[in-house]
Design a protein around this motif. Structure first.
Motif, PDB file in Angstrom:
ATOM      1  N   THR A 134       0.849  -1.186   0.000  1.00  0.00           N
ATOM      2  CA  THR A 134       0.000   0.000   0.000  1.00  0.00           C
ATOM      3  C   THR A 134       0.888   1.241   0.000  1.00  0.00           C
ATOM      4  N   PRO A 135       0.594   2.254  -0.817  1.00  0.00           N
ATOM      5  CA  PRO A 135      -0.592   2.364  -1.697  1.00  0.00           C
ATOM      6  C   PRO A 135      -0.479   1.556  -2.991  1.00  0.00           C
ATOM      7  N   PHE A 136       0.690   0.943  -3.213  1.00  0.00           N
ATOM      8  CA  PHE A 136       0.854   0.036  -4.343  1.00  0.00           C
ATOM      9  C   PHE A 136       1.921  -0.979  -3.958  1.00  0.00           C
ATOM     10  N   TYR A 137       2.040  -2.018  -4.774  1.00  0.00           N
ATOM     11  CA  TYR A 137       3.029  -3.053  -4.484  1.00  0.00           C
ATOM     12  C   TYR A 137       4.434  -2.536  -4.817  1.00  0.00           C
ATOM     13  N   ARG A 138       5.350  -2.781  -3.900  1.00  0.00           N
ATOM     14  CA  ARG A 138       6.749  -2.448  -4.164  1.00  0.00           C
ATOM     15  C   ARG A 138       7.661  -3.333  -3.336  1.00  0.00           C
ATOM     16  N   ALA A 139       8.826  -3.584  -3.881  1.00  0.00           N
ATOM     17  CA  ALA A 139       9.858  -4.350  -3.191  1.00  0.00           C
ATOM     18  C   ALA A 139      11.155  -3.564  -3.312  1.00  0.00           C
ATOM     19  N   PHE A 140      11.898  -3.436  -2.209  1.00  0.00           N
ATOM     20  CA  PHE A 140      13.111  -2.625  -2.264  1.00  0.00           C
ATOM     21  C   PHE A 140      14.110  -3.102  -1.220  1.00  0.00           C
ATOM     22  N   TYR A 141      15.356  -2.706  -1.418  1.00  0.00           N
ATOM     23  CA  TYR A 141      16.398  -2.997  -0.433  1.00  0.00           C
ATOM     24  C   TYR A 141      17.476  -1.914  -0.520  1.00  0.00           C
ATOM     25  N   ALA A 142      18.169  -1.733   0.573  1.00  0.00           N
ATOM     26  CA  ALA A 142      19.259  -0.770   0.617  1.00  0.00           C
ATOM     27  C   ALA A 142      20.552  -1.467   0.177  1.00  0.00           C
ATOM     28  N   TYR A 143      21.292  -0.796  -0.667  1.00  0.00           N
ATOM     29  CA  TYR A 143      22.509  -1.404  -1.222  1.00  0.00           C
ATOM     30  C   TYR A 143      23.663  -0.410  -1.127  1.00  0.00           C
ATOM     31  N   MET A 144      24.773  -0.858  -0.569  1.00  0.00           N
ATOM     32  CA  MET A 144      25.975  -0.038  -0.504  1.00  0.00           C
ATOM     33  C   MET A 144      27.103  -0.781  -1.210  1.00  0.00           C
ATOM     34  N   PRO A 145      27.467  -0.346  -2.397  1.00  0.00           N
ATOM     35  CA  PRO A 145      28.521  -1.053  -3.140  1.00  0.00           C
ATOM     36  C   PRO A 145      29.845  -1.047  -2.382  1.00  0.00           C
ATOM     37  N   SER A 146      30.556  -2.147  -2.508  1.00  0.00           N
ATOM     38  CA  SER A 146      31.884  -2.262  -1.910  1.00  0.00           C
ATOM     39  C   SER A 146      32.926  -2.193  -3.018  1.00  0.00           C
ATOM     40  N   GLU A 147      34.168  -2.147  -2.611  1.00  0.00           N
ATOM     41  CA  GLU A 147      35.257  -2.088  -3.593  1.00  0.00           C
ATOM     42  C   GLU A 147      35.285  -3.330  -4.467  1.00  0.00           C
ATOM     43  N   GLU A 148      34.809  -4.452  -3.915  1.00  0.00           N
ATOM     44  CA  GLU A 148      34.873  -5.707  -4.655  1.00  0.00           C
ATOM     45  C   GLU A 148      33.692  -5.895  -5.603  1.00  0.00           C
ATOM     46  N   ASP A 149      32.647  -5.102  -5.433  1.00  0.00           N
ATOM     47  CA  ASP A 149      31.441  -5.286  -6.259  1.00  0.00           C
ATOM     48  C   ASP A 149      31.697  -4.920  -7.711  1.00  0.00           C
ATOM     49  N   LYS A 150      31.023  -5.645  -8.574  1.00  0.00           N
ATOM     50  CA  LYS A 150      31.093  -5.371 -10.013  1.00  0.00           C
ATOM     51  C   LYS A 150      29.699  -4.992 -10.516  1.00  0.00           C
ATOM     52  N   ASP A 151      29.664  -4.405 -11.700  1.00  0.00           N
ATOM     53  CA  ASP A 151      28.368  -4.105 -12.309  1.00  0.00           C
ATOM     54  C   ASP A 151      27.565  -5.395 -12.426  1.00  0.00           C
ATOM     55  N   HIS A 152      26.290  -5.321 -12.148  1.00  0.00           N
ATOM     56  CA  HIS A 152      25.451  -6.513 -12.236  1.00  0.00           C
ATOM     57  C   HIS A 152      23.995  -6.112 -12.469  1.00  0.00           C
ATOM     58  N   SER A 153      23.195  -7.088 -12.857  1.00  0.00           N
ATOM     59  CA  SER A 153      21.784  -6.843 -13.152  1.00  0.00           C
ATOM     60  C   SER A 153      20.906  -7.385 -12.038  1.00  0.00           C
ATOM     61  N   ILE A 154      19.785  -6.700 -11.808  1.00  0.00           N
ATOM     62  CA  ILE A 154      18.775  -7.137 -10.857  1.00  0.00           C
ATOM     63  C   ILE A 154      17.476  -7.368 -11.627  1.00  0.00           C
ATOM     64  N   ILE A 155      16.873  -8.505 -11.377  1.00  0.00           N
ATOM     65  CA  ILE A 155      15.603  -8.854 -12.029  1.00  0.00           C
ATOM     66  C   ILE A 155      14.462  -8.676 -11.033  1.00  0.00           C
ATOM     67  N   CYS A 156      13.413  -8.009 -11.459  1.00  0.00           N
ATOM     68  CA  CYS A 156      12.196  -7.904 -10.650  1.00  0.00           C
ATOM     69  C   CYS A 156      11.153  -8.825 -11.278  1.00  0.00           C
ATOM     70  N   GLU A 157      10.666  -9.775 -10.510  1.00  0.00           N
ATOM     71  CA  GLU A 157       9.699 -10.754 -11.000  1.00  0.00           C
ATOM     72  C   GLU A 157       8.373 -10.559 -10.266  1.00  0.00           C
TER      73      GLU A 157
END
Length: 221
Positions: free
Chosen positions: A173-196
């Motif tokens: 409410t008021p609509f459907y949503r899904a979320f998370y907090a993300y803090m990139p690290s030095e080791e992280d690489k570019d990547h894709s996230i899929i919402c299903e």
């Protein structure tokens, strides 16, 4: 079993008390009247003149009054569409004209998941990207407009490399949503996230976004 073709006289009058704008889940009432000189206990109800209704079933209710009988069909669906009439059992008389019952087709809205933010990076030709800087929190959020808590059969998942992303918050409410907090690290690489997004009775719909990781560079004089 079918209705007979007896045509000595008219059995009575049939009318619908509420067949305009019938929506799925509504109740429909049919009234068979002008049968004062006949035994109301003989009344039988038919669909499409071939299907004898078992009015003992829970979804049917019958009210008998002097000279009239009312049939209520509860919680109708598209399967109840058709012509309805009544007769007086084996009595030789002409059944009344059929009353047409037509339940509106229930439109199932399509689901269209989407990520809330995107950045166009021309040199990367990336129109659906989120940019995250190492060490800085970023919210990754997917939403589906047009659905709220009343559609509790909706399911949203965020996935990375085919696996569910942990620590995802889901709201409806008021609509459907899904979320998370993300803090990139030095080791992280570019990547894709899929919402299903999945809703009962429909195929899953997906959206994707690429998380581009920016690294801080320090310039020394």
């Amino acid at each position: 079993m079918t209705m007979g073709d007896n045509k000595n006289d008219k059995c009575g009058t049939l009318r619908a008390l509420n067949t305009d704008h019938i929506n799925p889940g509504d109740d429909v009432r049919l009234e068979f009247s002008n049968i004062r000189r006949h035994d109301t206990s003989l009344v039988r109800w038919w669909k499409n003149r071939t299907i004898l209704l078992d009015t003992n079933l829970q979804r049917f209710s019958v009210v008998v009054q002097q000279g009239r009988v009312t049939l209520t069909i509860s919680n109708v669906t598209a399967e109840d569409n058709g012509g309805y009439t009544a007769d007086l059992g084996n009595r030789l008389c002409l059944p009344p004209i059929e009353v047409l019952v037509k339940v509106k087709e229930q439109k199932v809205p399509s689901i269209n998941p989407q990520f809330t933010d995107s950045v166009n990076i021309p040199e990367m030709d990336c129109a659906k990207c989120l940019v995250g800087t190492v060490g800085v929190y970023n919210k990754v959020e997917c939403i589906v407009f047009g659905f709220s808590e009343k559609n509790m059969n909706m399911e949203l998942k965020l996935k990375k490399n085919g696996q569910d992303v942990p620590n995802v918050t889901m709201e409806c409410t008021p609509f459907y949503r899904a979320f998370y907090a993300y803090m990139p690290s030095e080791e992280d690489k570019d990547h894709s996230i899929i919402c299903e997004a999945t809703r009962d009775g429909q195929h899953s719909e997906t959206a994707s976004i690429t998380l581009v990781i920016l690294r801080k560079f320090f310039k020394f004089n």
